[in-house]
Design a protein around this motif. Sequence first.
Motif, mmCIF file in Angstrom:
data_model
loop_
_atom_site.group_PDB
_atom_site.id
_atom_site.type_symbol
_atom_site.label_atom_id
_atom_site.label_comp_id
_atom_site.label_asym_id
_atom_site.label_seq_id
_atom_site.Cartn_x
_atom_site.Cartn_y
_atom_site.Cartn_z
ATOM 1 N N THR A 452 0.855 -1.337 0.056
ATOM 2 C CA THR A 452 0.030 0.062 -0.015
ATOM 3 C C THR A 452 0.852 1.346 -0.002
ATOM 4 O OG1 THR A 452 -1.661 -1.329 1.256
ATOM 5 C CG2 THR A 452 -1.677 1.357 1.188
ATOM 6 N N GLY A 453 1.774 1.281 0.809
ATOM 7 C CA GLY A 453 2.684 2.389 0.954
ATOM 8 C C GLY A 453 3.430 2.713 -0.349
ATOM 9 N N LEU A 454 3.919 1.809 -0.979
ATOM 10 C CA LEU A 454 4.698 1.788 -2.076
ATOM 11 C C LEU A 454 3.852 2.276 -3.270
ATOM 12 C CD1 LEU A 454 7.603 1.077 -3.693
ATOM 13 C CD2 LEU A 454 6.419 -1.072 -4.190
ATOM 14 N N ILE A 455 2.781 1.856 -3.452
ATOM 15 C CA ILE A 455 1.633 2.050 -4.643
ATOM 16 C C ILE A 455 1.332 3.492 -4.421
ATOM 17 C CG2 ILE A 455 -0.576 1.894 -5.797
ATOM 18 C CD1 ILE A 455 1.639 -0.284 -6.204
ATOM 19 N N VAL A 456 1.239 4.167 -3.138
ATOM 20 C CA VAL A 456 0.691 5.425 -3.006
ATOM 21 C C VAL A 456 1.804 6.425 -3.154
ATOM 22 C CG1 VAL A 456 -0.166 7.102 -1.183
ATOM 23 C CG2 VAL A 456 -0.986 4.848 -1.099
ATOM 24 N N ALA A 457 3.201 5.926 -2.938
ATOM 25 C CA ALA A 457 4.519 6.916 -3.187
ATOM 26 C C ALA A 457 4.769 6.810 -4.756
ATOM 27 C CB ALA A 457 5.628 6.054 -2.387
ATOM 28 N N ILE A 458 4.375 5.547 -5.315
ATOM 29 C CA ILE A 458 4.532 5.737 -6.724
ATOM 30 C C ILE A 458 3.607 6.787 -7.780
ATOM 31 C CG2 ILE A 458 4.139 4.237 -8.722
ATOM 32 C CD1 ILE A 458 5.456 1.825 -7.279
ATOM 33 N N SER A 459 2.268 6.779 -7.001
ATOM 34 C CA SER A 459 1.543 7.653 -7.494
ATOM 35 C C SER A 459 1.981 9.194 -7.456
ATOM 36 C CB SER A 459 0.144 7.217 -6.749
ATOM 37 O OG SER A 459 -0.571 6.288 -7.046
ATOM 38 N N VAL A 460 2.214 9.347 -6.299
ATOM 39 C CA VAL A 460 2.922 10.704 -5.886
ATOM 40 C C VAL A 460 4.258 11.113 -6.911
ATOM 41 C CG1 VAL A 460 4.141 12.136 -4.250
ATOM 42 C CG2 VAL A 460 2.515 10.648 -3.316
ATOM 43 N N ILE A 461 4.885 9.971 -7.216
ATOM 44 C CA ILE A 461 6.149 10.505 -8.046
ATOM 45 C C ILE A 461 5.422 10.655 -9.500
ATOM 46 C CG2 ILE A 461 7.907 9.362 -9.137
ATOM 47 C CD1 ILE A 461 8.757 7.858 -6.680
ATOM 48 N N VAL A 462 4.621 9.640 -9.964
ATOM 49 C CA VAL A 462 4.303 9.992 -11.213
ATOM 50 C C VAL A 462 3.339 10.998 -11.643
ATOM 51 C CG1 VAL A 462 2.869 8.601 -13.089
ATOM 52 C CG2 VAL A 462 4.316 7.415 -11.567
ATOM 53 N N ILE A 463 2.394 11.308 -10.566
ATOM 54 C CA ILE A 463 1.556 12.409 -10.819
ATOM 55 C C ILE A 463 2.051 13.875 -10.860
ATOM 56 C CG2 ILE A 463 0.561 13.019 -8.574
ATOM 57 C CD1 ILE A 463 -2.246 12.797 -9.612
ATOM 58 N N ALA A 464 3.224 13.873 -9.930
ATOM 59 C CA ALA A 464 4.059 15.175 -9.937
ATOM 60 C C ALA A 464 4.927 15.554 -10.823
ATOM 61 C CB ALA A 464 4.455 15.270 -8.420
ATOM 62 N N CYS A 465 5.317 14.507 -11.575
ATOM 63 C CA CYS A 465 6.188 14.706 -12.756
ATOM 64 C C CYS A 465 6.287 16.118 -13.403
ATOM 65 C CB CYS A 465 6.196 13.573 -13.913
ATOM 66 S SG CYS A 465 7.120 12.163 -13.662
ATOM 67 N N PRO A 466 7.424 16.804 -13.413
ATOM 68 C CA PRO A 466 7.151 18.261 -13.899
ATOM 69 C C PRO A 466 7.311 18.294 -15.313
ATOM 70 C CG PRO A 466 9.664 17.710 -13.118
ATOM 71 C CD PRO A 466 8.629 16.648 -12.920
ATOM 72 N N CYS A 467 6.563 17.571 -16.059
ATOM 73 C CA CYS A 467 6.470 17.580 -17.525
ATOM 74 C C CYS A 467 5.865 18.870 -17.879
ATOM 75 C CB CYS A 467 5.745 16.323 -18.146
ATOM 76 S SG CYS A 467 6.486 14.731 -17.769
ATOM 77 N N ALA A 468 4.775 19.080 -17.416
ATOM 78 C CA ALA A 468 4.048 20.324 -17.704
ATOM 79 C C ALA A 468 4.748 21.589 -17.385
ATOM 80 C CB ALA A 468 2.697 20.446 -16.818
ATOM 81 N N LEU A 469 5.681 21.649 -16.201
ATOM 82 C CA LEU A 469 6.250 22.697 -15.920
ATOM 83 C C LEU A 469 7.605 22.746 -16.886
ATOM 84 C CD1 LEU A 469 6.782 24.935 -13.784
ATOM 85 C CD2 LEU A 469 8.244 23.155 -12.389
ATOM 86 N N SER A 470 8.202 21.747 -17.178
ATOM 87 C CA SER A 470 9.309 21.776 -18.203
ATOM 88 C C SER A 470 8.761 22.144 -19.645
ATOM 89 C CB SER A 470 9.697 20.372 -18.308
ATOM 90 O OG SER A 470 10.312 20.009 -16.964
ATOM 91 N N LEU A 471 7.677 21.914 -19.959
ATOM 92 C CA LEU A 471 7.015 22.183 -21.450
ATOM 93 C C LEU A 471 6.429 23.656 -21.241
ATOM 94 C CD1 LEU A 471 5.247 19.035 -22.338
ATOM 95 C CD2 LEU A 471 7.417 19.715 -23.404
ATOM 96 N N ALA A 472 6.274 24.108 -20.233
ATOM 97 C CA ALA A 472 5.518 25.404 -20.329
ATOM 98 C C ALA A 472 6.078 26.331 -20.930
ATOM 99 C CB ALA A 472 5.239 25.972 -18.603
ATOM 100 N N THR A 473 7.337 26.730 -21.032
ATOM 101 C CA THR A 473 8.103 27.849 -21.666
ATOM 102 C C THR A 473 8.406 27.424 -23.220
ATOM 103 O OG1 THR A 473 8.778 28.730 -19.597
ATOM 104 C CG2 THR A 473 9.779 29.486 -21.518
ATOM 105 N N PRO A 474 9.220 26.175 -23.237
ATOM 106 C CA PRO A 474 9.712 25.967 -24.597
ATOM 107 C C PRO A 474 8.913 25.978 -25.769
ATOM 108 C CG PRO A 474 10.184 24.150 -22.948
ATOM 109 C CD PRO A 474 9.488 25.170 -22.203
ATOM 110 N N VAL A 475 7.936 25.089 -25.479
ATOM 111 C CA VAL A 475 6.626 25.004 -26.565
ATOM 112 C C VAL A 475 6.126 26.260 -27.074
ATOM 113 C CG1 VAL A 475 4.740 23.779 -27.093
ATOM 114 C CG2 VAL A 475 6.064 22.644 -25.601
ATOM 115 N N ALA A 476 5.713 27.076 -25.927
ATOM 116 C CA ALA A 476 5.262 28.365 -26.286
ATOM 117 C C ALA A 476 6.197 29.168 -27.056
ATOM 118 C CB ALA A 476 4.766 29.090 -25.118
#
Length: 807
Positions: A452-476
């Motif tokens: 249970t702890g591992l699956i919740v921790a993995i959810s935190v890692i995956v959902i918070a990946c800073p992809c949107a933050l990294s894409l925010a400036t260069p794509v625009a």
Amino acid sequence: MNKQRCDHCHLEYDASVLLRDTTFETPKFFCCKGCQGVYHLLKDEGLDTFYAKMGDETTLEPPKINLDDTSRFDLEGFISKYVKTNKEGLNEIALIIEGIHCSACVWLNEKVLSKQEGIVEVSINYTNHKAKIVWDGAVIKLSQIIETIRSIGYNAYPYDPKSGEERATAQRREYYSKLLVGIFATMNVMWIAIAQYAGYFTGMERNVKSILNFAEFILATPTLFYTGSVYFKGAYYGLKNRYITMDFLVATGATLTYVFSLYAMFTRSAEVYFDSVTMIVTFVFAGKYLEVLTKKKAVDTLDAFGSAMPSEVTLIKGDEKILSSVDSVEIGEIIEVRAGDKVAIDGVILEGEGSFDLSRLNGESIPVLSQKGDKILSGSICLDSVIRYQATNTFSSSMLSKLVTLLEDAMNKKPKIEKLANQISGYFSRTILLLAFSTLIFWFYQSGSFETGLIVAISVIVIACPCALSLATPVATLVGLGLAAKRGILFKEAGFIESMAKCDTLVLDKTGTITKGKPEVVETAYVQNFDRSLLYALVSSSTHPISQGIVSFLKESAEPLHVKHLEQVKTVEAKGVKALFEGHTLVGGNAKMMHEEGVELRIPPTLESLSHYFFAIDGVLVAIFGLRDSLKEGARESIEALKKLGLEIVMLSGDHLSVTQTIANEVGIETYAAALLPHEKAAYIEVLRQKGKKVVMAGDGINDTLALSQSEIAISMGSGADVAVDVSDVVLTNDSVKSLYEAFVIARKSLRVVKENLLFSLLYNVITIPLAMSGHVIPLFAALSMSLSSLVVVGNSMRIKNVLKRS
């Protein structure tokens, strides 16, 4: 067998085959003479700290010996194609260096090359392995530079801008094949997952469940290690440089889930999550693929410019027509273009007239009629005639080549806001890892279940990946640069989009910016009789629009003109020209010039509202010319639109007050200054900046360069003086005031979209991370929501393409 490392390349060999070198205090061992030679070279040059920087784990390729002959790098054809000569007369080349895989490699190459006599500058970009090398060709040859690079275990070849398109296409194909594998595995694993979930509620035999688990394992493995290989590679290089990237977070989340699922499958002690592994990697990779596509479109924009450049032209030599490479054409040679041909080199028409399509340069689809004496620019297309023209530039210094270079440089340079976003991403990633670890501990303690702890921790890692933050400036930024380029607006750096968007004051030069820059003589006053040929010789020595207006007037007059050879011709900046002819002093220019020369002036009432040109011989005024310059098409409407953007508009002119006031009233500018010298224009802008104004200056002439250099953003008209284009930050290739308005609209919209993207990214993480930490999000939905956040950012950036349609 006893294995031992080579002391240079760190590769392991049987100790019996290594060369023993006893010239050092402690014997050294080498796998070959090449490694031994490089080690001695570094030791002799005092660069042996390279090995400490390289570390024990890094290995090198042994120096390559049997490579192709380096003499080809000194051939004239090779040099003319790849080597440029800068303003100081030094040679410059861009090389791609093979074999670089860490910062120590960059350090070594820069140090070794910098120590070579004759090499002036070396800078290597670690991310793309591109090296800029400047050297004195009289001291060292290019072949010697290549040999030096090869002697330390690397290889080099010239950078070809056209290869950027090939690399982008190859990367797109590679990503496409990886995405197909991921999609195939995801679609199949979803059916298996449905069967498993159905069996979870209705009951399922243990053997059947094990078979389905193994089937998911078969599908998840290639997805993780083939489709997800890009994340492992990014994570490795990030860790190597002590930087936690979003690739590390994706790789960590997916690998932990995969390892736990393997454990659960073999021990049958818990549920497997191979479906989550597959979907995490595939959904996140879909966002990555979209990013590659967006960058590919940016390269396509650049390629659209490059494709307009033919590789050969038809030269006219006497009665012969010779097909020649564009790189070998020299200034002054005669070129012929036929209907449908693309102009490769700038020039002036000598014979014929015809319509030219300039859409590649300025985005305007309406053809322009060009006649004898008119300039034609590289990148334009001859539509309906046979034209012969004289080259005024070489291929590399022609308009289109310059624009391609500008666009390339802009795409490689990051704006400040993107650098800030990247810094935030780095700290953000470390914070997320800390939160995920804390979540794992909390849930393990709370539920007593590591799963249970591992699956919740993995959810935190995956959902918070800073992809949107990294894409925010260069794509625009890339979308904004691409749209601007299509409209004939070239930002020299992506950062100038951000700077321009923040400016609140626009300073405009009058002649050539608001007006056409081609004043025509409308009134004359001849005080005394004089030889028109003397005046013609004097004004022909100047490129100022007023002087050129006099030239055109004299050519059209009925009086024949004769060649006069003037002596001691001197151009007085922003005032006029003076010269000697057979002992007589000739002076031509504005009122300031005449006052300085002691010439008495009387201006007739009919000339008061016009631009003036005075001509005096031996201190006596002999003629006055009144000229009028017409407004550029759409100038008034564009300036009105600029005002609606909230900009304060100021017009500066070297012309006298009456003319400046008339033009200002015509276009609706309330603030203006007249009769300014170049340094006075620069001082005016400096005063504005001291008042807290952020200034954009637009000009086109040599006399504008000082003022341009004082502003936050300098904009030059593409047809202006080369030096004005050189000092500017933005180039408008179609010379219209409308382009100024469009540049502001694109810059402001791009910055607004970047801010929207960053705000969305931050809000997304503020909302989703607590949800994931509280155990309300499973890894599957975490991956899906994270990918959707990236798609929102990219989709929002694409709105920039429509900003001009709405405005």
